[in-house]
Structures are given as structure tokens and as C-alpha cells.
Design an enzyme around this catalytic site. Structure first.
Site, PDB file in Angstrom:
ATOM      1  N   PRO A  11       0.790  -1.224   0.000  1.00  0.00           N
ATOM      2  CA  PRO A  11       0.000   0.000   0.000  1.00  0.00           C
ATOM      3  C   PRO A  11       0.826   1.280   0.000  1.00  0.00           C
ATOM      4  CG  PRO A  11      -0.087  -1.093   2.133  1.00  0.00           C
ATOM      5  CD  PRO A  11       0.540  -2.053   1.180  1.00  0.00           C
ATOM      6  N   ASN A  12       0.315   2.249  -0.722  1.00  0.00           N
ATOM      7  CA  ASN A  12       0.870   3.606  -0.826  1.00  0.00           C
ATOM      8  C   ASN A  12       2.135   3.710  -1.674  1.00  0.00           C
ATOM      9  OD1 ASN A  12      -1.116   4.906   0.915  1.00  0.00           O
ATOM     10  ND2 ASN A  12      -0.189   3.736   2.567  1.00  0.00           N
ATOM     11  N   ARG A  19       5.192  11.082  -2.444  1.00  0.00           N
ATOM     12  CA  ARG A  19       4.949  10.736  -1.036  1.00  0.00           C
ATOM     13  C   ARG A  19       6.229  10.904  -0.220  1.00  0.00           C
ATOM     14  NH1 ARG A  19       4.769   4.559   1.160  1.00  0.00           N
ATOM     15  NH2 ARG A  19       4.177   5.058   3.287  1.00  0.00           N
ATOM     16  N   TYR A  24      11.419   8.750   1.030  1.00  0.00           N
ATOM     17  CA  TYR A  24      11.353   7.731  -0.035  1.00  0.00           C
ATOM     18  C   TYR A  24      11.983   8.171  -1.346  1.00  0.00           C
ATOM     19  CZ  TYR A  24       8.104   5.545   3.234  1.00  0.00           C
ATOM     20  OH  TYR A  24       7.540   4.975   4.349  1.00  0.00           O
ATOM     21  N   ASN A  75       8.034  -5.703  -1.317  1.00  0.00           N
ATOM     22  CA  ASN A  75       8.055  -4.574  -0.395  1.00  0.00           C
ATOM     23  C   ASN A  75       6.632  -4.498   0.155  1.00  0.00           C
ATOM     24  OD1 ASN A  75       7.995  -2.224   1.034  1.00  0.00           O
ATOM     25  ND2 ASN A  75       9.061  -0.989  -0.503  1.00  0.00           N
ATOM     26  N   ALA A  78       3.390  -0.910   4.626  1.00  0.00           N
ATOM     27  CA  ALA A  78       2.859  -0.906   6.001  1.00  0.00           C
ATOM     28  C   ALA A  78       2.415  -2.297   6.455  1.00  0.00           C
ATOM     29  CB  ALA A  78       1.705   0.076   6.101  1.00  0.00           C
ATOM     30  N   HIS A  81       4.359  -4.579   8.949  1.00  0.00           N
ATOM     31  CA  HIS A  81       4.317  -4.419  10.403  1.00  0.00           C
ATOM     32  C   HIS A  81       3.010  -4.913  11.024  1.00  0.00           C
ATOM     33  CE1 HIS A  81       7.606  -2.023   9.044  1.00  0.00           C
ATOM     34  NE2 HIS A  81       6.821  -1.111   8.514  1.00  0.00           N
ATOM     35  N   ASP A  88       1.638 -15.706   6.545  1.00  0.00           N
ATOM     36  CA  ASP A  88       1.153 -17.081   6.326  1.00  0.00           C
ATOM     37  C   ASP A  88       1.176 -17.452   4.843  1.00  0.00           C
ATOM     38  OD1 ASP A  88       0.742 -17.455   9.019  1.00  0.00           O
ATOM     39  OD2 ASP A  88      -1.439 -17.235   8.946  1.00  0.00           O
ATOM     40  N   GLU A  99      12.750  -9.575   0.983  1.00  0.00           N
ATOM     41  CA  GLU A  99      11.969  -8.448   1.525  1.00  0.00           C
ATOM     42  C   GLU A  99      12.781  -7.167   1.341  1.00  0.00           C
ATOM     43  OE1 GLU A  99      11.203  -8.809   5.723  1.00  0.00           O
ATOM     44  OE2 GLU A  99      10.196  -6.857   5.847  1.00  0.00           O
ATOM     45  N   HIS A 101      12.808  -2.825   1.666  1.00  0.00           N
ATOM     46  CA  HIS A 101      12.248  -1.538   2.084  1.00  0.00           C
ATOM     47  C   HIS A 101      13.155  -0.436   1.564  1.00  0.00           C
ATOM     48  CE1 HIS A 101       9.447  -3.500   4.801  1.00  0.00           C
ATOM     49  NE2 HIS A 101      10.450  -4.300   5.122  1.00  0.00           N
ATOM     50  N   LEU A 102      12.545   0.597   1.040  1.00  0.00           N
ATOM     51  CA  LEU A 102      13.336   1.722   0.528  1.00  0.00           C
ATOM     52  C   LEU A 102      14.071   2.414   1.678  1.00  0.00           C
ATOM     53  CD1 LEU A 102      10.467   3.016  -1.719  1.00  0.00           C
ATOM     54  CD2 LEU A 102      12.646   2.169  -2.595  1.00  0.00           C
ATOM     55  N   SER A 103      13.342   2.622   2.775  1.00  0.00           N
ATOM     56  CA  SER A 103      13.906   3.338   3.918  1.00  0.00           C
ATOM     57  C   SER A 103      14.503   2.344   4.916  1.00  0.00           C
ATOM     58  CB  SER A 103      12.808   4.162   4.607  1.00  0.00           C
ATOM     59  OG  SER A 103      11.806   3.303   5.133  1.00  0.00           O
ATOM     60  N   ARG A 108      13.591   4.337  12.068  1.00  0.00           N
ATOM     61  CA  ARG A 108      12.341   5.100  12.096  1.00  0.00           C
ATOM     62  C   ARG A 108      11.528   4.768  13.348  1.00  0.00           C
ATOM     63  NH1 ARG A 108       9.584   4.676   6.446  1.00  0.00           N
ATOM     64  NH2 ARG A 108       8.439   6.441   7.348  1.00  0.00           N
ATOM     65  N   ARG A 112       7.795   0.405  13.238  1.00  0.00           N
ATOM     66  CA  ARG A 112       8.318  -0.125  11.967  1.00  0.00           C
ATOM     67  C   ARG A 112       9.474  -1.107  12.178  1.00  0.00           C
ATOM     68  NH1 ARG A 112       5.903   3.344   8.099  1.00  0.00           N
ATOM     69  NH2 ARG A 112       5.538   5.386   8.999  1.00  0.00           N
TER      70      ARG A 112
HETATM   71  C1  DQA Z   1       8.455   0.903   3.468  1.00  0.00           C
HETATM   72  C2  DQA Z   1       8.591   1.113   4.984  1.00  0.00           C
HETATM   73  C3  DQA Z   1       7.257   0.902   5.691  1.00  0.00           C
HETATM   74  O1  DQA Z   1       7.402   1.105   7.092  1.00  0.00           O
HETATM   75  C4  DQA Z   1       6.231   1.891   5.173  1.00  0.00           C
HETATM   76  O2  DQA Z   1       4.963   1.635   5.766  1.00  0.00           O
HETATM   77  C5  DQA Z   1       6.139   1.915   3.695  1.00  0.00           C
HETATM   78  C6  DQA Z   1       7.351   1.773   2.891  1.00  0.00           C
HETATM   79  C7  DQA Z   1       9.755   1.248   2.719  1.00  0.00           C
HETATM   80  O3  DQA Z   1       9.862   0.868   1.555  1.00  0.00           O
HETATM   81  O4  DQA Z   1      10.634   1.923   3.281  1.00  0.00           O
HETATM   82  O5  DQA Z   1       5.065   2.153   3.132  1.00  0.00           O
HETATM   83  O6  DQA Z   1       8.169  -0.459   3.225  1.00  0.00           O
END
Ligand code: DQA
Length: 145
Positions: A11-12, A19, A24, A75, A78, A81, A88, A99, A101-103, A108, A112
Site C-alpha cells: 500500500p501507498n 509521497r 522515499y 516490499n 505498512a 508491520h 502465512d 523483503e 524496504h526503501l527506507s 524510524r 516499523r
Molecule cells: C516501506 C517502509 C514501511 O514502514 C512503510 O509503511 C512503507 C514503505 C519502505 O519501503 O521503506 O510504506 O516499506
């Protein structure tokens, strides 16, 4: 036949580019997809690149990956978490999972710091921005050799 990697974005992530660019960066998801496609071509991988804002849709795609893909790069955004359902589904898929994550999620907010995905992942990359996707594809290509 080329190994197939399902790349899932949670999501997002469709909002990347506008964003929270301080966290990011300015690259869009389309830019990341283009970079992943070029990397996959170099590595001889077939890519299926998707994004969803819906947990259930991600779960369904992970279920369908079994028999259709050789590995998953995710990725989970959210849902990392919060989602026991994605944990599952990935466990049941029984495929190597990277897995990304950009950040740097460990730098943080405390909520997270834990990911439900990490315990079912082959490896985890965070904090390197979009380069993380490239590094993860390289790691999966090695693993599938
Ligand atoms: C994220 C880190 C997550 O905590 C956050 O909710 C995201 C992006 C990242 O790519 O850094 O939406 O997965």
C-alpha cells in the site's frame, strides 16, 4: 526457461515520487519498475511487477505464485508491520522471498522495527532506496542458479 520473479509492492507505494520524498526519494514506482526490468534482463529473469493497496489481493497473488513463479521480491510497505495473513501466505508459497524496504525501517518509528515478513524471508534489504530492489534481484538470481 528463465526463472520468474514476482515483484509485489504494498500500500501507498503507488504514490512514490510525491509521497514523503525526504524519506522515499523522488523516484516513482514506474521508475523502479523500469530499473527492475533492466536488471532482470541483465540477469536473465522474467519479471511480473505489481502493486496493490489491498491486503487480500496481495495474499491472493502470493497464493497464485506457487507454481507460477520461482521467487518473490516483496516490499510489503505498512503490511510488513501488521500482516499475519501475508506472513502465512508467504510461508505457504514455499518460495525464496526477498523483503525490500526503501527506507531504513530500524532508524524510524518503533512500530516499523518489526516485520512479520522477515521471519519467512530468505533475505531482507532496507535503507538503500530503489537500489535495494536491484540488489534483491541479484541475490534471488544467485539463489535460483
Ligand atoms: C516501506 C517502509 C514501511 O514502514 C512503510 O509503511 C512503507 C514503505 C519502505 O519501503 O521503506 O510504506 O516499506
Amino acid at each position: 526457461m528463465a526463472n520468474r520473479v514476482l515483484v509485489l509492492n504494498g500500500p501507498n507505494l503507488n504514490l512514490l515520487g510525491t509521497r514523503e520524498p525526504q524519506t522515499y526519494g523522488f523516484e516513482t514506482l514506474k521508475d523502479i519498475q523500469t530499473m527492475c526490468a533492466a536488471t532482470a534482463e541483465m540477469l536473465g529473469l522474467d519479471l511480473d511487477f505489481r502493486q496493490s493497496n489491498h491486503e487480500g489481493e496481495l495474499v491472493t497473488w502470493i497464493q497464485e505464485a506457487r507454481g507460477m513463479a520461482d521467487a518473490i521480491l516483496i516490499n510489503p510497505a505498512a503490511y510488513s508491520h501488521t500482516s499475519v495473513a501475508i506472513h502465512d501466505a508467504l510461508r505457504a508459497a514455499d518460495l525464496p522471498v526477498a523483503e525490500v524496504h526503501l527506507s531504513n525501517i530500524h532508524q524510524r518509528e518503533a512500530f516499523r522495527h518489526h516485520s512479520y515478513v522477515s521471519s519467512v524471508a530468505y533475505g531482507v534489504i532496507c535503507g538503500f532506496g530503489s537500489l535495494g530492489y536491484k540488489l534483491a534481484l541479484e541475490a534471488l538470481a544467485q539463489k535460483l542458479k
